[in-house]
Design a protein around this motif. Structure first.
Motif, PDB file in Angstrom:
ATOM      1  N   ASP A 151       0.866  -1.174   0.000  1.00 49.69           N
ATOM      2  CA  ASP A 151       0.000   0.000   0.000  1.00 49.69           C
ATOM      3  C   ASP A 151       0.910   1.233   0.000  1.00 49.69           C
ATOM      4  O   ASP A 151       2.094   1.142   0.341  1.00 49.69           O
ATOM      5  N   ALA A 152       0.351   2.389  -0.365  1.00 49.59           N
ATOM      6  CA  ALA A 152       1.159   3.615  -0.415  1.00 49.59           C
ATOM      7  C   ALA A 152       0.814   4.563   0.729  1.00 49.59           C
ATOM      8  O   ALA A 152       1.598   4.755   1.655  1.00 49.59           O
ATOM      9  N   ASP A 153      -0.384   5.171   0.680  1.00 47.11           N
ATOM     10  CA  ASP A 153      -0.773   6.167   1.681  1.00 47.11           C
ATOM     11  C   ASP A 153      -0.795   5.573   3.083  1.00 47.11           C
ATOM     12  O   ASP A 153      -1.443   4.552   3.333  1.00 47.11           O
ATOM     13  N   ASP A 154      -0.067   6.214   3.977  1.00 48.31           N
ATOM     14  CA  ASP A 154       0.015   5.844   5.391  1.00 48.31           C
ATOM     15  C   ASP A 154       0.703   4.507   5.629  1.00 48.31           C
ATOM     16  O   ASP A 154       0.672   3.983   6.745  1.00 48.31           O
ATOM     17  N   THR A 155       1.329   3.973   4.574  1.00 46.03           N
ATOM     18  CA  THR A 155       2.215   2.819   4.709  1.00 46.03           C
ATOM     19  C   THR A 155       3.628   3.208   4.296  1.00 46.03           C
ATOM     20  O   THR A 155       4.576   3.018   5.049  1.00 46.03           O
ATOM     21  N   LEU A 156       3.760   3.795   3.105  1.00 48.10           N
ATOM     22  CA  LEU A 156       5.064   4.275   2.647  1.00 48.10           C
ATOM     23  C   LEU A 156       5.300   5.727   3.039  1.00 48.10           C
ATOM     24  O   LEU A 156       6.426   6.122   3.311  1.00 48.10           O
ATOM     25  N   TRP A 157       4.236   6.510   3.027  1.00 47.24           N
ATOM     26  CA  TRP A 157       4.347   7.926   3.401  1.00 47.24           C
ATOM     27  C   TRP A 157       3.115   8.333   4.195  1.00 47.24           C
ATOM     28  O   TRP A 157       2.056   7.718   4.117  1.00 47.24           O
ATOM     29  N   GLU A 158       3.271   9.391   4.990  1.00 45.13           N
ATOM     30  CA  GLU A 158       2.161   9.915   5.767  1.00 45.13           C
ATOM     31  C   GLU A 158       1.187  10.622   4.833  1.00 45.13           C
ATOM     32  O   GLU A 158       1.593  11.378   3.948  1.00 45.13           O
ATOM     33  N   ASN A 159      -0.079  10.375   5.033  1.00 46.12           N
ATOM     34  CA  ASN A 159      -1.079  10.968   4.141  1.00 46.12           C
ATOM     35  C   ASN A 159      -2.278  11.511   4.907  1.00 46.12           C
ATOM     36  O   ASN A 159      -2.597  12.692   4.831  1.00 46.12           O
ATOM     37  N   ASN A 160      -2.940  10.662   5.664  1.00 48.96           N
ATOM     38  CA  ASN A 160      -4.189  11.092   6.269  1.00 48.96           C
ATOM     39  C   ASN A 160      -3.995  12.183   7.312  1.00 48.96           C
ATOM     40  O   ASN A 160      -4.918  12.964   7.573  1.00 48.96           O
ATOM     41  N   VAL A 161      -2.798  12.252   7.914  1.00 52.06           N
ATOM     42  CA  VAL A 161      -2.555  13.327   8.877  1.00 52.06           C
ATOM     43  C   VAL A 161      -2.721  14.692   8.215  1.00 52.06           C
ATOM     44  O   VAL A 161      -3.180  15.651   8.849  1.00 52.06           O
ATOM     45  N   LEU A 162      -2.389  14.803   6.921  1.00 55.32           N
ATOM     46  CA  LEU A 162      -2.575  16.054   6.194  1.00 55.32           C
ATOM     47  C   LEU A 162      -4.059  16.369   6.026  1.00 55.32           C
ATOM     48  O   LEU A 162      -4.486  17.518   6.151  1.00 55.32           O
ATOM     49  N   PHE A 163      -4.845  15.327   5.726  1.00 58.11           N
ATOM     50  CA  PHE A 163      -6.287  15.506   5.595  1.00 58.11           C
ATOM     51  C   PHE A 163      -6.899  15.908   6.936  1.00 58.11           C
ATOM     52  O   PHE A 163      -7.816  16.735   6.983  1.00 58.11           O
ATOM     53  N   GLU A 164      -6.401  15.306   8.017  1.00 56.51           N
ATOM     54  CA  GLU A 164      -6.928  15.629   9.340  1.00 56.51           C
ATOM     55  C   GLU A 164      -6.660  17.095   9.704  1.00 56.51           C
ATOM     56  O   GLU A 164      -7.490  17.752  10.344  1.00 56.51           O
ATOM     57  N   ARG A 165      -5.520  17.612   9.310  1.00 48.81           N
ATOM     58  CA  ARG A 165      -5.223  19.019   9.580  1.00 48.81           C
ATOM     59  C   ARG A 165      -6.172  19.934   8.818  1.00 48.81           C
ATOM     60  O   ARG A 165      -6.623  20.962   9.350  1.00 48.81           O
ATOM     61  N   VAL A 166      -6.470  19.570   7.570  1.00 52.82           N
ATOM     62  CA  VAL A 166      -7.430  20.353   6.792  1.00 52.82           C
ATOM     63  C   VAL A 166      -8.805  20.314   7.452  1.00 52.82           C
ATOM     64  O   VAL A 166      -9.483  21.342   7.570  1.00 52.82           O
TER      65      VAL A 166
END
Length: 227
Positions: free
Chosen positions: A8-23
């Protein structure tokens, strides 16, 4: 024995959802609803996002659509032009394709790639996901990259057929029980669950603690100790 490791890519290889949570945090602050608290507002947004996934898919455009829909739902009127611009500005950072790699990802993939075949399976908007992959400088580690609209049982079966995979020596590696672990197990693959504290609430699901086909790890770098 050489195995196939699907990442998997998002939140496995790189942080992703933390950016959405900030928005989302910024949006709820901007919204300043007079009677509902943040927990109530977030529950409404979760329901709207859940309903919109089949229509809007995943990614920044989908989130924007849900933020607009939520505004109209709780205010019982359409978003005006000024409000639309302000909401769009809150989500501007999501369109920059900046990538914050999980610690040790590059080195771990390099080591694993010397022993096994590595594939990438990620869902979402193709341009958005490709932009993040390009920014990550990780694409060269993978024999093939698959960007799909959904990661469900039919998707995994299609990948098995497309790559002529032997499910008995194929592993799916990711942070999402719903999209990474459970559907992979249903097609006969083994799986590695690496939790991320920022995993999107809609990706949560229950895993069977007695399922010996799922390896639970705490960190991405621990993969080299098992493969």
């Amino acid at each position: 024995m050489k195995q196939v490791l699907i990442f998997d890519a998002d939140d496995t290889l790189w942080e992703n959802n933390v950016l959405f949570e900030r928005v989302i945090d910024d949006y709820l602050e901007w919204l300043r609803h007079p009677t509902m608290d943040r927990a109530q507002l977030r529950a409404i947004l979760n329901d709207i996002e859940r309903a919109n996934v089949p229509i809007l898919g995943y990614g920044s455009k989908a989130l924007l659509g849900s933020l607009h829909a939520m505004f109209e739902h709780i205010n019982s009127r359409p978003v005006n032009d000024r409000e639309r611009r302000e909401i769009d500005e809150l989500a501007a950072r999501l369109r920059e394709h900046k990538v914050d790699l999980v610690p040790g990802v590059s080195e771990t993939l390099a080591e694993l790639g010397g022993r096994h075949e590595l594939l990438l399976l990620t869902k979402g908007n193709p341009d958005e996901q490709q932009g993040k992959l390009d920014a990550s400088n990780l694409a060269h580690h993978f024999a093939s990259v698959h960007i799909v609209p959904e990661k469900d049982v039919p998707t995994y079966r299609s990948l098995v057929g497309e790559r002529s995979l032997d499910v008995g020596r194929t592993w799916m590696i990711g942070n999402s029980p719903k999209s990474d672990i459970l559907p992979a197990r249903q097609v006969g693959m083994s799986a590695v669950f690496i939790p991320n504290q920022h995993t999107w609430v809609l990706e949560h699901d229950e895993l069977d603690p007695a399922d010996t086909g799922v390896l639970h790890l705490e960190r991405f770098t621990q993969l080299v100790d098992h493969f």
